[in-house]
Design an enzyme around this catalytic site. Sequence first.
Site, PDB file in Angstrom:
ATOM      1  CG  PHE A   7      -1.914   1.049   1.334  1.00 24.50           C
ATOM      2  CD1 PHE A   7      -3.025   1.048   0.505  1.00 24.50           C
ATOM      3  CD2 PHE A   7      -1.790   2.048   2.281  1.00 24.50           C
ATOM      4  CE1 PHE A   7      -3.986   2.045   0.619  1.00 24.50           C
ATOM      5  CE2 PHE A   7      -2.746   3.041   2.415  1.00 24.50           C
ATOM      6  CZ  PHE A   7      -3.854   3.047   1.571  1.00 24.50           C
TER       7      PHE A   7
ATOM      8  CG  ASP B 275       3.190  -6.036  10.676  1.00 30.67           C
ATOM      9  OD1 ASP B 275       2.630  -4.920  10.700  1.00 30.67           O
ATOM     10  OD2 ASP B 275       3.323  -6.714   9.639  1.00 30.67           O
TER      11      ASP B 275
ATOM     12  CG  HIS C 198       4.009  -3.728   7.720  1.00 32.27           C
ATOM     13  ND1 HIS C 198       3.253  -4.876   7.599  1.00 32.27           N
ATOM     14  CD2 HIS C 198       3.781  -2.999   6.572  1.00 32.27           C
ATOM     15  CE1 HIS C 198       2.576  -4.851   6.454  1.00 32.27           C
ATOM     16  NE2 HIS C 198       2.884  -3.739   5.817  1.00 32.27           N
TER      17      HIS C 198
ATOM     18  CD1 TRP D 225      -3.233  -5.131   6.501  1.00 33.01           C
ATOM     19  CD2 TRP D 225      -4.414  -5.193   4.600  1.00 33.01           C
ATOM     20  NE1 TRP D 225      -4.429  -4.482   6.730  1.00 33.01           N
ATOM     21  CE2 TRP D 225      -5.178  -4.508   5.570  1.00 33.01           C
ATOM     22  CE3 TRP D 225      -4.950  -5.363   3.317  1.00 33.01           C
ATOM     23  CZ2 TRP D 225      -6.441  -3.989   5.299  1.00 33.01           C
ATOM     24  CZ3 TRP D 225      -6.217  -4.854   3.050  1.00 33.01           C
ATOM     25  CH2 TRP D 225      -6.944  -4.170   4.031  1.00 33.01           C
TER      26      TRP D 225
ATOM     27  CB  SER E 159       2.210  -4.661   2.828  1.00 35.14           C
ATOM     28  OG  SER E 159       1.179  -4.072   3.584  1.00 35.14           O
ATOM     29  CG  MET E 160      -2.625  -3.945   0.803  1.00 31.81           C
ATOM     30  SD  MET E 160      -3.610  -2.645   0.020  1.00 31.81           S
ATOM     31  CE  MET E 160      -4.742  -2.275   1.338  1.00 31.81           C
TER      32      MET E 160
END
Length: 309
Positions: free
Chosen positions: A114, A228, A260, A207, A182-183
């Site tokens: 993101f 995280d 993270h 995520w 992440s994303m």
Amino acid sequence: MPKPTKTWRGKLALSALAISLAGGTLLGIAAAPGSAGETTSRQSAGTTANTLVDEQEYRRGPAPTAQSVIADRGPFAFRQESVPAGSGFAGGTVYYPTDTSQGTFGAIAFSPGFLENQSAVSWYGPRLASNGFVVVTINTNSGFDAPDQRADQLMAALEWLTTRSSVRTRVDPNRLAVAGHSMGGGGALSAVSENPELRAAISLTPWHTDNAWSEVTVPTLIVGAERDWIAPVRSHAEPFYQSLTGARERAYLEMNNANHFVTNRSNETIGRTVLAWAKRYVDNDSRYEQFLCPAPQAGGPIEEYRSSC
């Protein structure tokens, strides 16, 4: 060729994530015999102990050592080229070995997370290309793209790589993998859930709003971080791993006292595990099994390690 994924999951809670991110900082050993480049055949066990599958091994480079798997660079000289926007994603960089004497190479597409660009995952390009992979790190069409949109773009990057890129003749279209942070890590899970022909997934502090991935059959590595707060392991990485009951192989590495963004910069433990996973499951190179099974012990940088070993 890889088919595009459906963009239907992971579109909720983006505003909540944006608020949480606003408070953080975003980053713009005995080896099996065989010479370099050898292709062999072996019997390998799946997640069910009595299921044996004949698979080819695609050995690229010399036998690994404890030092070689943590080195910043491997034995292959490599080049990198910019990728223009278009073809379903917003461009990026392709890294590839210059050696053409050992046959084609497996390929891995990496997505950032993101509001990130490709710099968040750029260190994997040289690390993996110098060990015998073609790697494309992408920019997403929007920093706000949901995980499933990132999955579509990962698949588009692999399609571009294998059909239209200047290095397409160096890539084995049957040995492809996806990865992301992440994303982008959530996108990697979404991509393999829809594309079981992929050889591996690497999901870095992932995520996603969906925490159930029992439909995934592809060998999947998940890396989590103990501290995280953006994608807490209790609600993301751990349940993602636990749900991978259909995956032929799975592993969960949790980094001790890490946040993270621990996967966004060069790290010996992460680099070793990612390289071994790619070699073992994209190339089916059994020489790297020793770095995954038996499972590494907790301690030092490793808070926890679980696997299907």
